[in-house]
Design a protein around this motif. Structure first.
Motif, PDB file in Angstrom:
ATOM      1  N   SER A 235       0.835  -1.198   0.000  1.00  0.00           N
ATOM      2  CA  SER A 235       0.000   0.000   0.000  1.00  0.00           C
ATOM      3  C   SER A 235       0.869   1.246   0.000  1.00  0.00           C
ATOM      4  O   SER A 235       1.882   1.325   0.709  1.00  0.00           O
ATOM      5  CB  SER A 235      -0.911   0.013   1.223  1.00  0.00           C
ATOM      6  OG  SER A 235      -1.509   1.283   1.398  1.00  0.00           O
TER       7      SER A 235
ATOM      8  N   GLU B 213       0.257   3.873   1.396  1.00  0.00           N
ATOM      9  CA  GLU B 213       0.227   4.499   2.723  1.00  0.00           C
ATOM     10  C   GLU B 213       1.395   4.043   3.592  1.00  0.00           C
ATOM     11  O   GLU B 213       1.798   4.744   4.520  1.00  0.00           O
ATOM     12  CB  GLU B 213      -1.103   4.202   3.407  1.00  0.00           C
ATOM     13  CG  GLU B 213      -2.292   4.766   2.655  1.00  0.00           C
ATOM     14  CD  GLU B 213      -3.570   4.758   3.466  1.00  0.00           C
ATOM     15  OE1 GLU B 213      -3.494   4.695   4.702  1.00  0.00           O
ATOM     16  OE2 GLU B 213      -4.652   4.823   2.852  1.00  0.00           O
TER      17      GLU B 213
ATOM     18  N   ARG C 192      -7.622   8.537  -3.426  1.00  0.00           N
ATOM     19  CA  ARG C 192      -7.116   7.165  -3.557  1.00  0.00           C
ATOM     20  C   ARG C 192      -8.207   6.239  -4.090  1.00  0.00           C
ATOM     21  O   ARG C 192      -7.931   5.329  -4.872  1.00  0.00           O
ATOM     22  CB  ARG C 192      -6.599   6.693  -2.196  1.00  0.00           C
ATOM     23  CG  ARG C 192      -5.413   7.526  -1.665  1.00  0.00           C
ATOM     24  CD  ARG C 192      -4.098   6.804  -1.828  1.00  0.00           C
ATOM     25  NE  ARG C 192      -2.951   7.690  -1.650  1.00  0.00           N
ATOM     26  CZ  ARG C 192      -2.350   7.940  -0.483  1.00  0.00           C
ATOM     27  NH1 ARG C 192      -2.812   7.389   0.619  1.00  0.00           N
ATOM     28  NH2 ARG C 192      -1.294   8.723  -0.440  1.00  0.00           N
ATOM     29  N   SER C 193      -9.432   6.480  -3.665  1.00  0.00           N
ATOM     30  CA  SER C 193     -10.546   5.670  -4.149  1.00  0.00           C
ATOM     31  C   SER C 193     -10.727   5.822  -5.657  1.00  0.00           C
ATOM     32  O   SER C 193     -11.083   4.866  -6.354  1.00  0.00           O
ATOM     33  CB  SER C 193     -11.837   6.069  -3.427  1.00  0.00           C
ATOM     34  OG  SER C 193     -12.938   5.360  -3.926  1.00  0.00           O
TER      35      SER C 193
ATOM     36  N   GLY D 144      -5.766   3.710  -5.435  1.00  0.00           N
ATOM     37  CA  GLY D 144      -4.875   3.848  -4.286  1.00  0.00           C
ATOM     38  C   GLY D 144      -3.552   4.527  -4.525  1.00  0.00           C
ATOM     39  O   GLY D 144      -2.667   4.436  -3.671  1.00  0.00           O
TER      40      GLY D 144
END
Length: 683
Positions: free
Chosen positions: A87, A89, A648-649, A653
C-alpha cells in the motif's frame, strides 16, 4: 565473452520483495521460506498465520503494514528477504530497506489497474539504482499471454523487461514453464520442486522465437554476442548466463520470471537466479558511497520496539564484523553499545555471537540509533550513507487519551511509534491545544491508533484537527473603554479611546498612537497595546483576529489610581465593545493543492475538486512521468481533511497531493455558523 559479470557473487545477500498491494508478496515469501526449509509448510495470507502477519494489525487488515525480515539458507548461501508493504500508505517503510539491499524482487500480475502502483515502485528502484527481478505472479489465472502482459507492463519500467521464461501449457492450462536460458522445460508440482522435462515439439518454435528475442536484448550490451547472432552462431550457455547476470547488476535489464507463489510454482528458479545473478554487499556498499576501509559499518534499516526484548535495530552489515558487546558510533561520536545480535524470521529471533559483511541482523538496545542512520566502529562516527525524506503528510487526526492520567504515557508511546515509523509527524497546535498526528492515509493512522490501544494499552479519542479559522472586520469604529474601580485604598483607573479599522487581507495587526498633551502617559501606552493584543486572541466570533489596525487617540489617567493593569483592562473593554460593532466576519484558510494522478483518472479528479468548494487552476502532464498528470487547484483547508481518501478511491490507491497556504477568504452562511458552533460560539 563469458566473463562480463565476473562470476557468481557469494556471501550473504539481502533482497527486498516489493510490488503493488495484493500482488502476492507475502505469499511469495512464504513459498521461499517453505522451499528453503526455514518453515515447515507454506501458510496463506487468508489464514493470518504467515511470517509477515506477526502483528495484530496486519492480521486484522489482511495486509502488510510494516517491513518484515526473514533469513534463510539456500544452497549454502544466507539470504535475507524483506517483505515490504504494497500500500502507498506504508510505502515509506521500504525506503531505509531498499537503500541497504542488494536487489529487489518486484511481484506483479496481469492487472491493468495496478500499473500506476507498479510504476511508482519501478520508478523508485530506478532512482536509487537498485537491480531488480520481476516475478510475474499468478500465471495460472492469467487470461492474456505472457508476452502481451509484458507489453502492458513495459511502460512502468525505464529498462527492457527481459522475459527469461515462457509458460508451458496443456489444454490451455499453465502446467509449467520453459527456461529460455537453459532451454529446458519444467512441469510444476504443487508445493514441490518442478519436474525437468523436454520441451514439447509443439512449443519448440515458440521457445526458439522467445529465446532469440531475449538474446537480442542481451546483445545490445555485448558486441561479441551481437556478432554471434548475426552469424547465426549459437552462443554458449555459460555466456548467456554471464550476460544475464551482468545486465541485471548494471541495471540494463529487468529479467522476468514467472510462477504462482500460492502453489510454490516458479520459486526454485527464482532462488537460483538470485543466487547466481544478484550482486553482493560490496557492490551495495559502493552504491551507497562507502569507501573501502577496515572499519565496521552497519546501516539501520528498521527500528522495532519489542514487548520484552526492548529496542531492536535491524541493520545490514556493510563491512567489518560486529560482536555482542561491541561499541558502534553515530555521526558526531555518540556511542551505541550492542546488547545482543539476532537473526530474524518474522517475529522469531535466533541469537548470534557475531555478524559479518552482508549479514542482516537485529542489534539489541542501541538506544541512540535511529532508522536510516549509519553506525561505525570508527570513534569519530560517520555521516549517514542514506538520507531519508518522508513524503508530505496527507492525512491527520487530533488525539488525546481517554483518561488524563495517560497523557505522559501516550506521548512516550507515540515517540516509540515514530521511531519505528519515521514517516509519522507529531505536532502541537497552539491555537487549539491539540496534539496532531499526521501520516500518509487513513489506514496508516488507523494502524497507529490500533497500536496505541492494543500494544500500548492506551485508549484514545481521535477527531479531525481544528481548522485555523480567523476573523476580521469590515468597517471602522471609534470606541472608548474606561476601567474604574474603587475599593478602599488605591483604586484602579484607566481610560482610552481606540480607533479600530480593517486592513487589507494579509496585513496582520498594526498598533499606533496619536496621543498629544500626555493624556495617556507614555509609560501606559505599551499596556494599552498589550490589552489590545490579548483581546485579539479571541474576537467576537471566537477566533483570533487578523488584518486590523488599532490607534490609541485619546484617554485620561489618575495620578494615583492608574496602573499598567488598569490600562490593559480599559483597552480590552474598548476592544470588546467596539469589535462587535465592526461587522466581524469569519475567514477560512484557502490552500494551494497540487494533485498527482494517473492520466486516466484526471477527469474524475477535476470533477471532484468543485464538490469540495475547490477551484481548478489547470492541469498538465507530469514532467518525466508518462501516463501521469498534475492537477493544480485551490481548496478550503476544511475540505482537505479527508481528501486523500477520495483521491485514492478514484485512482486505485495511488494518487497523492502536496499543499501549502495560499490566502484567507471570507466564510459566511451555514458553514460559518457550523464553524462557530463547533468552536463553542453561538452562531
Amino acid at each position: 565473452m563469458g566473463n562480463r559479470a565476473g562470476g557468481r557473487r557469494s556471501g550473504p545477500k539481502c533482497i527486498a520483495i516489493v510490488g503493488p498491494f495484493s500482488s502476492g508478496k507475502t505469499t511469495l515469501l512464504e513459498a521461499i521460506l517453505a522451499r528453503t526449509g526455514a518453515i515447515v509448510r507454506q501458510n496463506t495470507v487468508a489464514s493470518g498465520n504467515t511470517v509477515s502477519d506477526h502483528s495484530p494489525e496486519a492480521r486484522a487488515h489482511a495486509m502488510s503494514v510494516e517491513a518484515t525480515f526473514a533469513t534463510t539458507e539456500f544452497m549454502g548461501d544466507s539470504l535475507t528477504f524483506v517483505d515490504c508493504p504494497g500500500s502507498i500508505e506504508f510505502a515509506f517503510e521500504a525506503e531505509p530497506v531498499l537503500a541497504a539491499c542488494d536487489a529487489a524482487i518486484v511481484v506483479a500480475e496481469a492487472d491493468e489497474k495496478k500499473m500506476p502502483a507498479l510504476q511508482l515502485i519501478m520508478r523508485r528502484l530506478d532512482e536509487i539504482g537498485l537491480p531488480r527481478i520481476l516475478f510475474l505472479n499468478k500465471v495460472d489465472r492469467a487470461v492474456t499471454g505472457v508476452r502481451e502482459t509484458l507489453k502492458m507492463l513495459q511502460p512502468t519500467s525505464s529498462v527492457p523487461l527481459l522475459l527469461r521464461q515462457i509458460p508451458l501449457r496443456k489444454d490451455g492450462v499453465v502446467i509449467g514453464s520453459i527456461d529460455l536460458a537453459l532451454e529446458r522445460a519444467y512441469v510444476y508440482r504443487e508445493y514441490a520442486e518442478s519436474e525437468v522435462a523436454e520441451i514439447p515439439g509443439d512449443d519448440k518454435a515458440r521457445e526458439i522465437e522467445a529465446r532469440f528475442s531475449m538474446l537480442e536484448t542481451l546483445a545490445d550490451h555485448d558486441d561479441a554476442l551481437m556478432e554471434q547472432l548475426l552469424e547465426e552462431i549459437e552462443p554458449p550457455k555459460d555466456a548467456v548466463f554471464d550476460n544475464l547476470a551482468a545486465d541485471l547488476r548494471a541495471g540494463a535489464v529487468t529479467p522476468v520470471l514467472i510462477g504462482t507463489a500460492e502453489k510454490g510454482n516458479g520459486v526454485l528458479r527464482l532462488l537460483k537466479a538470485i543466487r547466481h545473478d544478484v550482486p553482493d554487499v560490496e557492490t551495495t556498499a559502493r552504491r551507497l558511497g562507502l569507501a573501502d576501509g577496515d572499519a565496521t559499518v552497519a546501516q539501520v534499516m528498521k527500528t522495532i520496539h519489542t514487548a520484552h526484548g526492548g529496542k531492536l535495530s535491524v541493520s545490514r552489515i556493510l563491512s567489518g564484523q560486529v560482536s555482542d558487546g561491541a561499541e558502534l558510533y553515530l555521526q558526531g561520536g555518540e556511542v551505541a553499545k550492542v546488547s545482543g545480535i539476532y537473526r530474524m524470521l518474522g517475529k522469531d529471533q535466533t541469537k548470534l555471537a557475531s555478524a559479518g559483511p552482508g549479514d542482516t541482523v537485529a542489534l539489541g538496545k542501541l538506544d541512540a540509533a535511529r532508522t536510516g542512520q549509519t553506525l561505525t566502529s570508527a570513534k569519530a562516527g560517520m555521516a549517514p550513507l542514506v538520507t531519508l525524506t518522508p513524503p508530505e503528510p496527507v492525512y491527520a487526526f487530533a488525539l488525546r487519551p481517554k483518561e488524563r492520567k495517560d497523557d505522559v504515557k501516550m506521548s512516550a508511546a507515540i515517540q516509540r511509534l515514530a521511531e519505528e515509523d519515521p514517516s509519522l509527524t507529531l505536532t502541537r497546535n497552539q491555537d487549539s491545544a491539540e496534539t496532531v498526528l499526521s501520516g500518509h492515509g487513513e489506514m496508516h493512522l488507523r494502524v497507529v491508533r490500533e497500536r496505541l490501544e492494543g500494544k500500548n494499552q492506551i485508549p484514545v479519542d481521535g477527531h479531525a484537527p481544528a481548522v485555523p479559522y480567523r476573523e476580521t472586520i469590515r468597517k471602522p469604529i471609534e470606541q472608548r473603554g474606561r476601567h474604574k474601580k474603587q475599593s478602599g485604598g488605591h483604586g484602579q483607573f484607566g481610560d482610552v479611546v481606540l480607533q479600530i479599522k480593517p486592513l487589507p487581507r494579509g496585513s496582520g495587526f498594526q498598533f499606533t498612537d496619536t496621543i498629544t498633551g500626555g493624556v495617556v502617559p507614555k509609560t501606559y501606552i505599551q499596556s494599552v497595546e498589550t490589552g489590545v493584543r490579548d483581546y485579539l486572541k479571541s474576537g467576537p466570533l471566537g477566533f483570533p483576529v487578523v488584518d486590523v489596525a488599532v490607534n490609541l487617540s485619546d484617554g485620561s489617567y489618575h495620578s494615583v489610581d492608574s496602573s499598567d493593569m488598569a490600562f490593559q483592562m480599559a483597552a480590552r473593554l474598548a476592544m470588546k465593545e467596539g469589535m462587535a460593532q465592526c461587522s466581524p466576519v469569519l475567514l477560512e484558510p484557502i490552500m494551494k493543492v497540487e494533485i498527482v494522478t494517473p492520466s486516466d483518472a484526471t477527469a474524475r479528479i477535476i470533477a471532484l475538486v468543485p464538490q469540495r468548494r475547490g477551484q481548478i487552476l489547470g492541469y498538465d502532464a507530469r514532467a518525466d512521468w508518462p501516463g501521469w498528470d498534475v492537477v493544480e487547484a485551490t481548496m478550503p483547508q476544511a475540505e482537505i481533511g479527508d481528501l486523500i481518501i477520495e483521491l485514492r478511491s478514484a485512482t486505485a490507491g495511488v494518487a497523492s497531493y502536496r499543499t501549502g497556504f495560499d490566502h484567507m477568504a471570507e466564510l459566511t452562511g451555514r458553514l460559518a455558523d457550523q464553524a462557530m458552533s463547533a468552536n463553542g460560539k453561538a452562531a
